[in-house]
Scaffold this motif. Structure first.
Motif, PDB file in Angstrom:
ATOM      1  N   ILE A 247       0.875  -1.176   0.000  1.00 55.26           N
ATOM      2  CA  ILE A 247       0.000   0.000   0.000  1.00 55.26           C
ATOM      3  C   ILE A 247       0.908   1.220   0.000  1.00 55.26           C
ATOM      4  CG2 ILE A 247      -1.806   1.274   1.219  1.00 55.26           C
ATOM      5  CD1 ILE A 247      -2.649  -1.326   2.533  1.00 55.26           C
ATOM      6  N   ASP A 248       0.728   2.117  -0.967  1.00 53.07           N
ATOM      7  CA  ASP A 248       1.642   3.271  -1.034  1.00 53.07           C
ATOM      8  C   ASP A 248       1.322   4.286   0.065  1.00 53.07           C
ATOM      9  OD1 ASP A 248      -0.544   4.765  -1.883  1.00 53.07           O
ATOM     10  OD2 ASP A 248       0.108   4.906  -3.958  1.00 53.07           O
ATOM     11  N   GLY A 249       2.189   5.296   0.171  1.00 50.46           N
ATOM     12  CA  GLY A 249       2.051   6.269   1.240  1.00 50.46           C
ATOM     13  C   GLY A 249       0.741   7.029   1.204  1.00 50.46           C
ATOM     14  N   LEU A 250       0.231   7.304   0.012  1.00 49.27           N
ATOM     15  CA  LEU A 250      -1.049   7.997  -0.091  1.00 49.27           C
ATOM     16  C   LEU A 250      -2.176   7.137   0.475  1.00 49.27           C
ATOM     17  CD1 LEU A 250      -0.741   9.576  -3.656  1.00 49.27           C
ATOM     18  CD2 LEU A 250      -0.384  10.688  -1.435  1.00 49.27           C
ATOM     19  N   GLY A 251      -2.136   5.841   0.185  1.00 48.58           N
ATOM     20  CA  GLY A 251      -3.137   4.935   0.737  1.00 48.58           C
ATOM     21  C   GLY A 251      -3.034   4.831   2.249  1.00 48.58           C
ATOM     22  N   VAL A 252      -1.816   4.787   2.752  1.00 49.55           N
ATOM     23  CA  VAL A 252      -1.616   4.741   4.208  1.00 49.55           C
ATOM     24  C   VAL A 252      -2.165   6.007   4.849  1.00 49.55           C
ATOM     25  CG1 VAL A 252       0.097   4.706   6.064  1.00 49.55           C
ATOM     26  CG2 VAL A 252       0.391   3.232   4.066  1.00 49.55           C
TER      27      VAL A 252
END
Length: 231
Positions: free
Chosen positions: A59-64
């Protein structure tokens, strides 16, 4: 202050560097290397701050960041190798409070972390609840209400409302608001204030496209109206 800081960074060398710097300043550092692990760790043991790389596996940083904002107001400092303005503004729209582009100075990273922690640390002496029209800001409980209904704010958004409710009717420039949100006078990031204001209008205005509380003063900045000192 000693804080518990979650570092989400897939580059193991970078993660180890950040961990050592945090330990040198007396903090507790927990390191994970993918987005799923970052979410699980934040839910299990709430950190005081998340240092979040944008380019994470699973999960990329934006999703996190999106998940963290759905579950609370944990401060987020985003690290990104993407230097385009659109990528940075997207992260801010999702709730990141600050960002640094790679490569970055370790000293500046630590200074940014100290600034965020100071801003979100609750002082022992109880400050007053501030009111401007139908908006109230409670610094002790970190609570904002609009028309009596609690609204969720990121630490950056909260800092803006706190400053503006303390002086309703005053016009704040972007640079002045930037000093409240980050403690750094950096003209290159003043557009971040526009994103925070846009998000606050979505949360406090009946029609964000025609605001009646958070007003734009063209060529100057923004003001909050509705208080006893309005011009």
């Amino acid at each position: 202050m000693c804080a518990r800081i979650l570092v989400a960074e897939d580059d193991t060398m970078q993660a180890e560097l950040i961990r050592r710097l945090l330990l040198q300043e007396g903090h507790t550092a927990v390191v994970v290397h993918d987005g799923r692990a970052a979410i699980d760790e934040a839910k299990s043991h709430r950190p005081d701050l998340v240092v979040l790389d944008l380019m994470l596996p699973r999960i990329d940083g934006l999703g996190v960041c999106r998940v963290l904002r759905q579950n609370g107001d944990i401060p987020v400092l985003m690290l990104t190798a993407r230097s385009t303005e659109d990528d940075v503004l997207l992260g801010l729209e999702l709730g990141a409070d600050d960002y640094m582009t790679k490569p970055y100075s370790p000293r500046e990273l630590m200074a940014r972390i100290r600034t965020v922690l100071r801003r979100t640390h609750r002082p022992a002496e109880k400050p007053p609840v501030l009111r401007a029209g139908n908006i109230t800001v409670d610094p002790v409980r970190h609570l904002v209400t609009c028309d009596g209904t609690p609204i969720s704010c990121t630490p950056g958004e909260f800092a803006i409302l706190h400053a503006m409710t303390a002086e309703p009717g005053r016009v704040f420039s972007r640079r002045q608001l930037l000093q409240h949100t980050r403690g750094h006078d950096r003209a290159s990031t003043e557009r971040a204030i526009d994103v925070h204001i846009m998000n606050l209008r979505k949360k406090t205005e009946t029609d964000p496209r025609r605001p009646v509380r958070l007003l734009t003063v063209f060529g100057v900045g923004y003001k909050l109206v509705g208080g006893p000192h309005d011009a």
